[in-house]
Design a protein around this motif. Structure first.
Motif, PDB file in Angstrom:
ATOM      1  N   LEU A 120       0.807  -1.223   0.000  1.00  0.00           N
ATOM      2  CA  LEU A 120       0.000   0.000   0.000  1.00  0.00           C
ATOM      3  C   LEU A 120       0.838   1.269   0.000  1.00  0.00           C
ATOM      4  O   LEU A 120       0.651   2.159  -0.842  1.00  0.00           O
ATOM      5  N   VAL A 121       1.791   1.396   0.917  1.00  0.00           N
ATOM      6  CA  VAL A 121       2.566   2.645   1.034  1.00  0.00           C
ATOM      7  C   VAL A 121       3.395   2.874  -0.222  1.00  0.00           C
ATOM      8  O   VAL A 121       3.371   3.963  -0.824  1.00  0.00           O
ATOM      9  N   GLY A 122       4.152   1.869  -0.634  1.00  0.00           N
ATOM     10  CA  GLY A 122       5.020   2.036  -1.790  1.00  0.00           C
ATOM     11  C   GLY A 122       4.258   2.323  -3.064  1.00  0.00           C
ATOM     12  O   GLY A 122       4.690   3.141  -3.894  1.00  0.00           O
ATOM     13  N   ILE A 123       3.114   1.680  -3.244  1.00  0.00           N
ATOM     14  CA  ILE A 123       2.311   1.922  -4.443  1.00  0.00           C
ATOM     15  C   ILE A 123       1.799   3.351  -4.467  1.00  0.00           C
ATOM     16  O   ILE A 123       1.843   4.032  -5.498  1.00  0.00           O
ATOM     17  N   ALA A 124       1.318   3.853  -3.331  1.00  0.00           N
ATOM     18  CA  ALA A 124       0.818   5.234  -3.275  1.00  0.00           C
ATOM     19  C   ALA A 124       1.926   6.226  -3.620  1.00  0.00           C
ATOM     20  O   ALA A 124       1.694   7.204  -4.344  1.00  0.00           O
ATOM     21  N   LEU A 125       3.137   5.985  -3.126  1.00  0.00           N
ATOM     22  CA  LEU A 125       4.250   6.899  -3.415  1.00  0.00           C
ATOM     23  C   LEU A 125       4.704   6.773  -4.863  1.00  0.00           C
ATOM     24  O   LEU A 125       5.074   7.765  -5.498  1.00  0.00           O
ATOM     25  N   ALA A 126       4.682   5.551  -5.411  1.00  0.00           N
ATOM     26  CA  ALA A 126       5.051   5.371  -6.815  1.00  0.00           C
ATOM     27  C   ALA A 126       4.073   6.102  -7.731  1.00  0.00           C
ATOM     28  O   ALA A 126       4.472   6.725  -8.724  1.00  0.00           O
ATOM     29  N   LEU A 127       2.791   6.044  -7.415  1.00  0.00           N
ATOM     30  CA  LEU A 127       1.790   6.753  -8.214  1.00  0.00           C
ATOM     31  C   LEU A 127       1.961   8.261  -8.117  1.00  0.00           C
ATOM     32  O   LEU A 127       1.485   9.000  -8.987  1.00  0.00           O
ATOM     33  N   SER A 128       2.652   8.723  -7.080  1.00  0.00           N
ATOM     34  CA  SER A 128       2.927  10.147  -6.921  1.00  0.00           C
ATOM     35  C   SER A 128       4.231  10.552  -7.601  1.00  0.00           C
ATOM     36  O   SER A 128       4.598  11.728  -7.574  1.00  0.00           O
ATOM     37  N   GLY A 129       4.952   9.577  -8.185  1.00  0.00           N
ATOM     38  CA  GLY A 129       6.150   9.891  -8.948  1.00  0.00           C
ATOM     39  C   GLY A 129       7.452   9.380  -8.380  1.00  0.00           C
ATOM     40  O   GLY A 129       8.503   9.539  -9.005  1.00  0.00           O
ATOM     41  N   ALA A 130       7.437   8.770  -7.192  1.00  0.00           N
ATOM     42  CA  ALA A 130       8.673   8.310  -6.566  1.00  0.00           C
ATOM     43  C   ALA A 130       9.214   7.059  -7.255  1.00  0.00           C
ATOM     44  O   ALA A 130       8.482   6.305  -7.898  1.00  0.00           O
ATOM     45  N   HIS A 131      10.516   6.848  -7.096  1.00  0.00           N
ATOM     46  CA  HIS A 131      11.191   5.648  -7.575  1.00  0.00           C
ATOM     47  C   HIS A 131      11.246   4.686  -6.390  1.00  0.00           C
ATOM     48  O   HIS A 131      12.048   4.855  -5.481  1.00  0.00           O
ATOM     49  N   VAL A 132      10.385   3.668  -6.384  1.00  0.00           N
ATOM     50  CA  VAL A 132      10.118   2.885  -5.180  1.00  0.00           C
ATOM     51  C   VAL A 132      10.600   1.445  -5.336  1.00  0.00           C
ATOM     52  O   VAL A 132      10.379   0.813  -6.380  1.00  0.00           O
ATOM     53  N   THR A 133      11.225   0.927  -4.280  1.00  0.00           N
ATOM     54  CA  THR A 133      11.518  -0.496  -4.159  1.00  0.00           C
ATOM     55  C   THR A 133      10.770  -1.028  -2.948  1.00  0.00           C
ATOM     56  O   THR A 133      10.959  -0.539  -1.835  1.00  0.00           O
ATOM     57  N   LEU A 134       9.893  -2.005  -3.175  1.00  0.00           N
ATOM     58  CA  LEU A 134       9.098  -2.592  -2.102  1.00  0.00           C
ATOM     59  C   LEU A 134       9.735  -3.912  -1.700  1.00  0.00           C
ATOM     60  O   LEU A 134      10.031  -4.752  -2.561  1.00  0.00           O
ATOM     61  N   THR A 135       9.940  -4.123  -0.411  1.00  0.00           N
ATOM     62  CA  THR A 135      10.639  -5.322   0.044  1.00  0.00           C
ATOM     63  C   THR A 135       9.872  -6.051   1.135  1.00  0.00           C
ATOM     64  O   THR A 135       9.176  -5.451   1.940  1.00  0.00           O
ATOM     65  N   ASP A 136      10.037  -7.378   1.119  1.00  0.00           N
ATOM     66  CA  ASP A 136       9.484  -8.218   2.172  1.00  0.00           C
ATOM     67  C   ASP A 136      10.115  -9.603   2.024  1.00  0.00           C
ATOM     68  O   ASP A 136      11.075  -9.773   1.257  1.00  0.00           O
ATOM     69  N   LEU A 137       9.570 -10.582   2.721  1.00  0.00           N
ATOM     70  CA  LEU A 137      10.085 -11.935   2.663  1.00  0.00           C
ATOM     71  C   LEU A 137       9.554 -12.669   1.426  1.00  0.00           C
ATOM     72  O   LEU A 137       8.579 -12.235   0.799  1.00  0.00           O
ATOM     73  N   ASP A 138      10.205 -13.784   1.098  1.00  0.00           N
ATOM     74  CA  ASP A 138       9.900 -14.490  -0.151  1.00  0.00           C
ATOM     75  C   ASP A 138       8.434 -14.891  -0.281  1.00  0.00           C
ATOM     76  O   ASP A 138       7.870 -14.846  -1.377  1.00  0.00           O
ATOM     77  N   HIS A 139       7.801 -15.307   0.827  1.00  0.00           N
ATOM     78  CA  HIS A 139       6.428 -15.805   0.718  1.00  0.00           C
ATOM     79  C   HIS A 139       5.405 -14.679   0.689  1.00  0.00           C
ATOM     80  O   HIS A 139       4.223 -14.928   0.443  1.00  0.00           O
ATOM     81  N   ILE A 140       5.838 -13.438   0.910  1.00  0.00           N
ATOM     82  CA  ILE A 140       4.937 -12.285   0.873  1.00  0.00           C
ATOM     83  C   ILE A 140       4.983 -11.581  -0.483  1.00  0.00           C
ATOM     84  O   ILE A 140       3.956 -11.113  -0.994  1.00  0.00           O
ATOM     85  N   ILE A 141       6.162 -11.496  -1.099  1.00  0.00           N
ATOM     86  CA  ILE A 141       6.322 -10.618  -2.264  1.00  0.00           C
ATOM     87  C   ILE A 141       5.538 -11.041  -3.513  1.00  0.00           C
ATOM     88  O   ILE A 141       5.283 -10.171  -4.361  1.00  0.00           O
ATOM     89  N   PRO A 142       5.111 -12.298  -3.686  1.00  0.00           N
ATOM     90  CA  PRO A 142       4.219 -12.550  -4.831  1.00  0.00           C
ATOM     91  C   PRO A 142       2.927 -11.737  -4.764  1.00  0.00           C
ATOM     92  O   PRO A 142       2.454 -11.227  -5.790  1.00  0.00           O
ATOM     93  N   LEU A 143       2.364 -11.579  -3.571  1.00  0.00           N
ATOM     94  CA  LEU A 143       1.171 -10.745  -3.414  1.00  0.00           C
ATOM     95  C   LEU A 143       1.508  -9.280  -3.673  1.00  0.00           C
ATOM     96  O   LEU A 143       0.729  -8.559  -4.309  1.00  0.00           O
TER      97      LEU A 143
END
Length: 274
Positions: A120-143
Motif C-alpha cells: 500500500l505505502v510504496g504503491i501510493a508513493l510510486a503513483l505520486s512519482g517516486a522511484h520505489v523499491t518494495l521489500t518483504d520476505l519471499d512468501h509475501i512478495i508474490p502478493l
C-alpha cells in the motif's frame, strides 16, 4: 463496490475481504489481500470484522499459537496512516512539521519500503512519482507484485516499482537493493515483536546515507515499542515522534505512532563507500 476512505471501524475497515478499494490522497487503489492465509485472528462479529494481531489478544499472547510470519498478507491501518501522512505532509524543504503541501512532485525521490506486505505505502508513493523499491520476505512478495501490477501498470507513472526480497539483518539482501542509498525508507506497523528490533535497525543502518529519512510506524501493543527508540539512538540515529495531530484524525488518539529517523554518524560516507 463502494469506494471509501480507510477507517478504523465499519465496512471500510473490513480486513476479511479479498480485495480492498481505498482512496489514499488523490489515488484510488485496489489492494488484494489474503486474510485466510494471513494466520491472523478474526473478531468483532460479521458487521465489523477486523483482523487482529495475535499479540492483541491476551489469551493468544501466552499460547504461542500466533503466526506473525504471514501478517503481511492483509492491509493494516498504519499503511494508510503513513501513506496519507507522507502525501499530505511530505518531509522535504521547510521544517517538516510546518509543510502543508498536498501535491508534492515526488519525481526523483528514491524510496525503499521495508515489510511492505500488500504494498500500500510504496504503491501510493510510486503513483505520486517516486522511484520505489518494495521489500518483504519471499512468501509475501508474490502478493506485493500482484498489487503493483494491478495498480501501476497502464497508469503512466514515471517508474514502475521494483519488488525485492529483504530479510532484516541480512547484509546481502540490503546490498542487493543497489549502491545508491534511498532518500526515504518507510516501514509501517513493524514493531510487533521486540526480538526483531536489532535486525530492523541493522537493515536501516545498512541502507541509510546521511540524507536518508526513515519513517517507522507502530501501534501501541505493549511489546516494549519504546525500547526501539532507545536502540535506534544507541545506533546513532536521531529519532523524532511525528506529532499526532498530523495523522489522520481517526488515528490521532495516541495508539498509533510514527517515528522519523536519520543517521548522525559523521564517518558514514566512508563506511558506505559513497
Amino acid at each position: 463496490m463502494v469506494l471509501v476512505p480507510y477507517r478504523t471501524t465499519g465496512p471500510s475497515a473490513n480486513q476479511a475481504v479479498e480485495e480492498r478499494v481505498l482512496q489514499v490522497g488523490g489515488h484510488v487503489l485496489r489492494i488484494k489481500q489474503m486474510p485466510k492465509a494471513s494466520g491472523a485472528l478474526l473478531s468483532d462479529g460479521p458487521s465489523n470484522t477486523q483482523v487482529l494481531w495475535g499479540g492483541d489478544d491476551e489469551e493468544e499472547k501466552g499460547s504461542g499459537g500466533s503466526n506473525l510470519e504471514n501478517v503481511g498478507l492483509v492491509v493494516w491501518q498504519l499503511g494508510f496512516v503513513v501513506s496519507e501522512l507522507l502525501l499530505k505532509h511530505p518531509p522535504w524543504g521547510q521544517n517538516w512539521q510546518d509543510v502543508r503541501v498536498v501535491d508534492l512532485n515526488w519525481q526523483g525521490v528514491r524510496v525503499v519500503e521495508l515489510g511492505t506486505g500488500t504494498g500500500l505505502v510504496g504503491i501510493a508513493l510510486a503513483l505520486s512519482g517516486a522511484h520505489v523499491t518494495l521489500t518483504d520476505l519471499d512468501h509475501i512478495i508474490p502478493l506485493t507484485r500482484e498489487n503493483v501490477e494491478s495498480n501501476c501498470c497502464g497508469r503512466g507513472i514515471a517508474h514502475m516499482p521494483t519488488v525485492a526480497r529483504c530479510c532484516w539483518g541480512s547484509k546481502e539482501d540490503a546490498a542487493a537493493l543497489g549502491e545508491q542509498r534511498p532518500d526515504l525508507i518507510t516501514a509501517a506497523d513493524v514493531l510487533y515483536e521486540e526480538k526483531y528490533y536489532p535486525d530492523l535497525l541493522d537493515t536501516l543502518t545498512d541502507l541509510s546515507a546521511a540524507h536518508t529519512l526513515s519513517y517507522i510506524a507502530y501501534k501501541r501493543r505493549n511489546v516494549r515499542e519504546e525500547s526501539f527508540i532507545r536502540m535506534a539512538e544507541d545506533r546513532g540515529f536521531s529519532v523524532e515522534v511525528v506529532p499526532s495531530e498530523l495523522l489522520n484524525e481517526e488515528y490521532s488518539d495516541g495508539q498509533y505512532v510514527v517515528l522519523r529517523l536519520c543517521r548522525l554518524d559523521t564517518d558514514m560516507d566512508h563506511e558506505l563507500g559513497s
